[in-house]
Design a protein around this motif. Structure first.
Motif, PDB file in Angstrom:
ATOM      1  N   ASN A   1      41.734  17.081  21.231  1.00 25.92           N
ATOM      2  CA  ASN A   1      41.252  16.727  22.624  1.00 25.92           C
ATOM      3  C   ASN A   1      40.230  15.456  22.584  1.00 25.92           C
ATOM      4  O   ASN A   1      39.363  15.454  21.818  1.00 25.92           O
ATOM      5  CB  ASN A   1      40.295  17.850  23.310  1.00 25.92           C
ATOM      6  CG  ASN A   1      40.161  17.608  24.816  1.00 25.92           C
ATOM      7  OD1 ASN A   1      40.409  16.508  25.268  1.00 25.92           O
ATOM      8  ND2 ASN A   1      39.683  18.626  25.395  1.00 25.92           N
TER       9      ASN A   1
ATOM     10  N   LEU B   1      42.528  21.010  30.115  1.00 20.37           N
ATOM     11  CA  LEU B   1      41.510  20.792  29.296  1.00 20.37           C
ATOM     12  C   LEU B   1      41.220  19.323  28.860  1.00 20.37           C
ATOM     13  O   LEU B   1      40.190  18.911  28.383  1.00 20.37           O
ATOM     14  CB  LEU B   1      41.607  21.337  27.852  1.00 20.37           C
ATOM     15  CG  LEU B   1      41.074  22.753  27.635  1.00 20.37           C
ATOM     16  CD1 LEU B   1      41.291  23.421  26.249  1.00 20.37           C
ATOM     17  CD2 LEU B   1      39.465  23.063  27.859  1.00 20.37           C
ATOM     18  N   GLY B   2      41.752  18.385  29.527  1.00 18.60           N
ATOM     19  CA  GLY B   2      41.516  17.119  29.560  1.00 18.60           C
ATOM     20  C   GLY B   2      42.108  16.189  30.541  1.00 18.60           C
ATOM     21  O   GLY B   2      43.039  15.489  30.431  1.00 18.60           O
ATOM     22  N   LYS B   3      41.700  16.602  31.724  1.00 20.58           N
ATOM     23  CA  LYS B   3      42.371  16.039  32.966  1.00 20.58           C
ATOM     24  C   LYS B   3      42.135  14.460  33.165  1.00 20.58           C
ATOM     25  O   LYS B   3      42.884  13.748  33.673  1.00 20.58           O
ATOM     26  CB  LYS B   3      41.399  16.587  34.280  1.00 20.58           C
ATOM     27  CG  LYS B   3      41.901  18.036  34.450  1.00 20.58           C
ATOM     28  CD  LYS B   3      43.286  18.183  34.758  1.00 20.58           C
ATOM     29  CE  LYS B   3      43.624  17.863  36.153  1.00 20.58           C
ATOM     30  NZ  LYS B   3      45.184  18.182  36.451  1.00 20.58           N
TER      31      LYS B   3
ATOM     32  N   LYS C   1      38.985  20.863  19.358  1.00 23.18           N
ATOM     33  CA  LYS C   1      38.152  19.559  19.752  1.00 23.18           C
ATOM     34  C   LYS C   1      39.047  18.559  18.886  1.00 23.18           C
ATOM     35  O   LYS C   1      39.059  17.401  19.680  1.00 23.18           O
ATOM     36  CB  LYS C   1      36.755  19.654  18.982  1.00 23.18           C
ATOM     37  CG  LYS C   1      35.950  20.792  19.671  1.00 23.18           C
ATOM     38  CD  LYS C   1      34.583  20.858  19.155  1.00 23.18           C
ATOM     39  CE  LYS C   1      34.669  21.535  17.896  1.00 23.18           C
ATOM     40  NZ  LYS C   1      33.260  22.255  17.412  1.00 23.18           N
TER      41      LYS C   1
ATOM     42  N   TYR D   1      38.649  14.210  25.016  1.00 26.31           N
ATOM     43  CA  TYR D   1      37.669  14.400  25.737  1.00 26.31           C
ATOM     44  C   TYR D   1      36.618  15.544  25.558  1.00 26.31           C
ATOM     45  O   TYR D   1      37.058  16.412  25.117  1.00 26.31           O
ATOM     46  CB  TYR D   1      38.048  14.354  27.366  1.00 26.31           C
ATOM     47  CG  TYR D   1      39.347  13.562  27.482  1.00 26.31           C
ATOM     48  CD1 TYR D   1      39.137  12.071  27.534  1.00 26.31           C
ATOM     49  CD2 TYR D   1      40.660  14.065  27.572  1.00 26.31           C
ATOM     50  CE1 TYR D   1      40.279  11.069  27.746  1.00 26.31           C
ATOM     51  CE2 TYR D   1      41.922  13.286  27.731  1.00 26.31           C
ATOM     52  CZ  TYR D   1      41.631  11.738  27.930  1.00 26.31           C
ATOM     53  OH  TYR D   1      42.762  11.061  28.147  1.00 26.31           O
ATOM     54  N   ASN D   2      35.448  15.532  25.984  1.00 24.97           N
ATOM     55  CA  ASN D   2      34.633  16.473  25.719  1.00 24.97           C
ATOM     56  C   ASN D   2      34.887  17.712  26.860  1.00 24.97           C
ATOM     57  O   ASN D   2      35.595  17.470  27.994  1.00 24.97           O
ATOM     58  CB  ASN D   2      33.134  16.250  26.138  1.00 24.97           C
ATOM     59  CG  ASN D   2      32.669  15.287  25.228  1.00 24.97           C
ATOM     60  OD1 ASN D   2      33.116  14.940  24.215  1.00 24.97           O
ATOM     61  ND2 ASN D   2      31.509  14.336  25.809  1.00 24.97           N
ATOM     62  N   SER D   3      34.848  18.763  26.568  1.00 26.80           N
ATOM     63  CA  SER D   3      35.317  20.101  27.188  1.00 26.80           C
ATOM     64  C   SER D   3      34.274  21.377  26.829  1.00 26.80           C
ATOM     65  O   SER D   3      33.116  21.024  26.359  1.00 26.80           O
ATOM     66  CB  SER D   3      36.820  20.581  26.779  1.00 26.80           C
ATOM     67  OG  SER D   3      36.816  21.222  25.594  1.00 26.80           O
ATOM     68  N   GLU D   4      34.620  22.323  27.547  1.00 28.20           N
ATOM     69  CA  GLU D   4      33.906  23.514  27.463  1.00 28.20           C
ATOM     70  C   GLU D   4      34.020  24.004  25.953  1.00 28.20           C
ATOM     71  O   GLU D   4      32.838  24.895  25.578  1.00 28.20           O
ATOM     72  CB  GLU D   4      34.345  24.773  28.254  1.00 28.20           C
ATOM     73  CG  GLU D   4      35.759  25.253  27.753  1.00 28.20           C
ATOM     74  CD  GLU D   4      36.291  26.203  29.026  1.00 28.20           C
ATOM     75  OE1 GLU D   4      36.010  27.167  28.932  1.00 28.20           O
ATOM     76  OE2 GLU D   4      36.886  25.640  29.864  1.00 28.20           O
TER      77      GLU D   4
ATOM     78  N   GLY E   1      34.842  16.090  22.003  1.00 31.01           N
ATOM     79  CA  GLY E   1      36.113  16.107  21.716  1.00 31.01           C
ATOM     80  C   GLY E   1      36.222  15.060  20.502  1.00 31.01           C
ATOM     81  O   GLY E   1      35.553  14.019  20.415  1.00 31.01           O
TER      82      GLY E   1
END
Length: 378
Positions: A224, A298-300, A221, A226-229, A233
């Protein structure tokens, strides 16, 4: 009717792209160990190499065999078997360290695993620090107010620092545990200090290197934006810490060249993702970036952010490197980013390196660090 067919085709394609594959791990002929009630785990790049992840614990099926069944995306994985900690990781028969196991998961698969031995079955010399004399700890608990956390922060001071009055460029790096010291590294160290000692002795430019420890389970986190699974983030806050808290501190307490051309950032995997984000978001702070094996998957959104930042990246130097033996989309994601950064292929400040033997591993980043360092030194 054609529109309905096209819509259904899109849904099917999307489901296929994210399809899960069944994998069954079977442990057989397990060597004796010191645990009264042994537990076995698989740790790999599918669970951030956590050695005691309860979601990846084997179940006992009889007196001799253990089984673990999971569903994972089709991909190339690396892993090892542990008994709950890296001190109890599998080893060669005489206790020597083994390389990561590999699994190219394409279809439903059963993997039969035989363990030769366990690392803790052998008496070994106590582990020793491997840092060179030029590595120091700035603070073992440096406050990160943006994350309400504390981290160890390392510094490599060039060989001439103590005997000179000159100022030095600075390279900021993530995963500080794995940069300088074998004792603190989880999977082997980059050996940045030894590499720099050698390169500088041969006439390469001298850099100060700052290493910031990652936050363990928070790493996915914190690196990252951005938010992810893996959750919300925290990368934006982490980069804000680098720019507005750590860099001012370093510039105040050490003799540094503070300008863009003399400030670089680098990291691998999630550290590659956050390094790309940092230079795109703060192009007036970081003038150079080393993006090793980036976890762009994980952060497109990073692609959109870089596209939007392109007009501010004139003169920025970016070094992208990944290997063919990494995850399924590693190289293709890197090539997409290179195309965004260097659409004509004529910008010599943007470099992409693809290595046939490259794996998601510290030994690979150790090797490729040399060319990256030469790139930012010119």
């Amino acid at each position: 009717m054609k529109r309905i067919y096209f819509f259904l085709l899109l849904i099917y394609s999307s489901l296929g792209a994210n399809a899960q594959v069944k994998v069954k791990f079977e442990l057989q002929n397990i060597p004796q160990n010191k645990d009264s009630i042994p537990e076995y785990f698989v740790a790999g790049n599918f669970n951030n190499w956590k050695p005691n992840d309860p979601a990846y614990r084997f179940l006992k099926v009889n007196d001799a065999d253990y089984v673990l069944e999971k569903q994972l995306p089709a991909n190339l994985y690396e892993y090892k078997i542990t008994r709950g900690s890296w001190a109890k990781v599998e080893s060669e028969s005489k206790g020597n360290t083994i390389g990561n196991r590999s699994l190219n998961l394409k279809n439903d698969t059963t993997v039969k695993i035989t363990i030769a031995n366990w690392a803790d079955q052998f008496k070994k010399e106590p582990p020793k620090h491997t840092t060179s004399a030029n590595v120091h700890i700035i603070d073992s608990a440096f406050l990160i107010p943006q994350l309400n956390a504390k981290r160890r922060v390392w510094i490599y001071l060039p060989p001439s620092y103590a005997s000179s009055t000159k100022k030095y460029p600075v390279l900021y790096m993530h995963d500080g545990q794995n940069l300088f010291d074998q004792l603190t590294s989880g999977y082997g160290e980059w050996g940045v200090d030894e590499l720099l000692d050698s390169l500088i002795a041969k006439g390469q430019k001298e850099y100060i290197v700052i290493g910031i420890d990652h936050g363990g389970s928070e790493r996915l986190k914190e690196y990252n934006p951005y938010n992810s699974e893996y959750g919300i983030g925290k990368g934006k806050a982490y980069v804000d810490f680098l720019v507005n808290t750590l860099k001012p501190y370093v510039d105040e307490h050490y003799r540094t060249e503070k300008d863009i051309k003399n400030t670089a950032i680098a990291g691998s995997s999630m550290g590659g993702l956050i390094s790309m984000y940092a230079i795109a978001t703060y192009p007036k702070v970081f003038g150079k970036a080393g993006v090793f094996s980036p976890a762009f998957w994980l952060g497109k959104t990073i692609e959109t952010d870089v596209k939007n930042a392109m007009r501010n990246l004139n003169g920025s130097k970016v070094y992208l490197v990944a290997g063919d033996l990494e995850s399924k989309t590693m190289v293709s994601d890197m090539k997409n980013m290179y195309q965004i950064l260097n659409p004509t292929g004529k910008n010599k400040n943007i470099v992409m390196v693809e290595k046939v033997d490259g794996k998601h591993s510290e030994w690979f980043w150790h090797r490729e660090f040399v060319d990256f360092y030469k790139f930012i030194s010119n």
